[in-house]
Write an enzyme that holds these catalytic residues in place. Structure first.
Site, mmCIF file in Angstrom:
data_model
loop_
_atom_site.group_PDB
_atom_site.id
_atom_site.type_symbol
_atom_site.label_atom_id
_atom_site.label_comp_id
_atom_site.label_asym_id
_atom_site.label_seq_id
_atom_site.Cartn_x
_atom_site.Cartn_y
_atom_site.Cartn_z
ATOM 1 N N GLY A 194 -5.800 14.083 -28.527
ATOM 2 C CA GLY A 194 -4.660 13.176 -28.963
ATOM 3 C C GLY A 194 -3.436 13.783 -28.473
ATOM 4 C CB SER B 206 -2.626 17.766 -29.240
ATOM 5 O OG SER B 206 -1.488 17.156 -28.939
ATOM 6 C CG LEU C 278 4.954 25.022 -11.973
ATOM 7 C CD1 LEU C 278 4.943 26.732 -11.489
ATOM 8 C CD2 LEU C 278 4.860 24.183 -10.930
ATOM 9 C CG ASP D 1 -6.463 14.973 -24.750
ATOM 10 O OD1 ASP D 1 -5.728 14.749 -23.621
ATOM 11 O OD2 ASP D 1 -6.493 13.988 -25.646
ATOM 12 C CD GLU E 140 6.455 6.701 -22.035
ATOM 13 O OE1 GLU E 140 5.108 6.756 -21.289
ATOM 14 O OE2 GLU E 140 6.298 6.783 -23.197
ATOM 15 C CB ALA F 52 6.905 8.883 -31.132
ATOM 16 C CB ALA G 25 1.157 14.451 -25.794
ATOM 17 C CB ALA G 26 0.226 19.398 -22.397
ATOM 18 N N GLY G 27 3.290 18.048 -22.059
ATOM 19 C CA GLY G 27 4.523 18.143 -21.672
ATOM 20 C C GLY G 27 5.512 17.577 -22.562
ATOM 21 C CG ASP G 28 5.235 13.910 -24.418
ATOM 22 O OD1 ASP G 28 5.951 13.864 -23.615
ATOM 23 O OD2 ASP G 28 4.335 13.157 -24.503
HETATM 24 O O1 RIB Z 1 3.082 11.911 -22.643
HETATM 25 C C1 RIB Z 1 1.924 11.389 -23.120
HETATM 26 C C2 RIB Z 1 2.434 9.799 -23.654
HETATM 27 O O2 RIB Z 1 2.538 9.023 -22.499
HETATM 28 C C3 RIB Z 1 1.379 9.279 -24.389
HETATM 29 O O3 RIB Z 1 1.130 9.439 -25.521
HETATM 30 C C4 RIB Z 1 1.374 7.755 -24.122
HETATM 31 O O4 RIB Z 1 1.820 7.083 -25.047
HETATM 32 C C5 RIB Z 1 2.553 7.619 -22.717
HETATM 33 O O5 RIB Z 1 3.622 7.487 -23.317
#
Ligand code: RIB
Length: 305
Positions: A288, A292, A222, A247, A141, A43, A250-253
């Site tokens: 968050g 973010s 990296l 924070d 996941e 998400a 979720a930087a990778g997301d």
């Molecule tokens: O990548 C960060 C995410 O990892 C978080 O939002 C948490 O839910 C986990 O899935």
């Protein structure tokens, strides 16, 4: 509705505690702040892509509890499609228990809940949508069997596949050969290759291993040191932005969402990495996971320096 991008993956509610330091075994420490944020790697990627202007739909499973609303509302307000999300009855929405310390670094425990019910049958129902999409984005996941099947089906549909191998597990050669762009961070790249990935040089060696293992392109993140990308025989690196990390969750997301949107827009891998690098950098400056994710204008402004 036709979608350019489909994200198949997890939706979680993040329970986040800020701490000065994490407790040792048997110890109690006081936290400084508690928050609930919409999260889940899948998400998060969908929200990131939607906020950057991507035509994206989230696919996966949510529980039939009060927490599902936290994630569904966040997807809606970002402009991500929810038409491919199914509800699993009598099962909680996925959850994550996160501590963030004063440096912005995080530790995460994930409880899959409904994400664990995302099945190969769900992938079959996605097929008509995958046939019309440009890119399928995956993470780890949801059950690995579902991810493996989704890669197979996407290939049959001629849809490009991006895999963020997080949290990392052993991946078969068959799976890796179906991946167009693999985006591990340094820890995941170390896990997948058995090399200690700590800098640009070691990341180039790991990227080379992952290409040899079947992935068509590899981007190794990296953190503050930027990234390494590799495609065919070409390798390159891009430095990280100097930002105040609040924070890193979720930087990778955020990066994956940015990369997918840029690739959908026809940018080269290098250009897409530059764009995604800016998206990831902005995401670490805020608290968050989904809150973010930056807007397109902020990313363009950072890129123009
Ligand atoms: O990548 C960060 C995410 O990892 C978080 O939002 C948490 O839910 C986990 O899935």
């Amino acid at each position: 509705m036709n979608r350019d991008l489909i994200v198949l993956g997890s939706m979680n509610v993040d329970f986040v505690v800020r701490v000065t330091r994490r407790p040792a075994v048997g110890e109690t420490v006081q936290g400084t702040e508690f928050s609930i944020f919409p999260g889940g790697k899948g998400a998060n990627q969908a929200v990131a892509a939607a906020k950057l202007g991507g035509n994206v739909a989230m696919a996966g499973r949510i529980g039939d509890d009060v927490f599902s609303k936290v994630v569904l509302d966040s997807l809606s307000s970002a402009g991500a499609g929810k038409e491919l999300i199914a509800t699993t009855q009598d099962v909680p929405t996925g959850s994550a228990f996160i501590t963030v310390d004063d440096t912005g670094d995080n530790s995460i425990i994930v409880v899959p809940g409904a994400n664990g019910y995302c099945s190969t049958a769900d992938v079959d129902s996605l097929k008509p949508h995958l046939e019309r999409a440009k890119v399928l984005m995956l993470q780890l996941e949801i059950p690995l069997e579902t991810v493996e099947y989704a890669v197979k089906v996407a290939r049959q549909c001629g849809t490009q596949v991006m895999l963020d191998p997080a949290p990392p597990v052993v991946l078969s050669r068959e799976l890796l050969s179906g991946i167009d762009v693999l985006t591990p961070n340094e820890h995941e790249a170390s896990f997948l290759t058995g090399r200690r990935v700590v800098d640009v040089e070691s990341a180039k060696l790991a990227a080379s291993d992952l290409l040899a293992a079947g992935a068509r392109a590899v981007v190794i993140k990296l953190g503050a040191s930027g990234l390494v990308y590799a495609e065919g025989g070409r390798f390159g690196s891009i430095p990280g932005y100097r930002v105040q990390a609040v924070d890193t969750t979720a930087a990778g997301d955020a990066f994956a969402g940015g990369l997918a949107v840029a690739l959908c827009e026809g940018k080269s891998l290098e250009e897409a990495c530059r764009f995604a690098n800016a998206v990831g950098a902005l995401a670490v400056t805020r608290k968050g996971a989904q809150p973010s994710m930056p807007e397109r204008g902020e990313v363009e402004a950072l890129l123009q320096g």
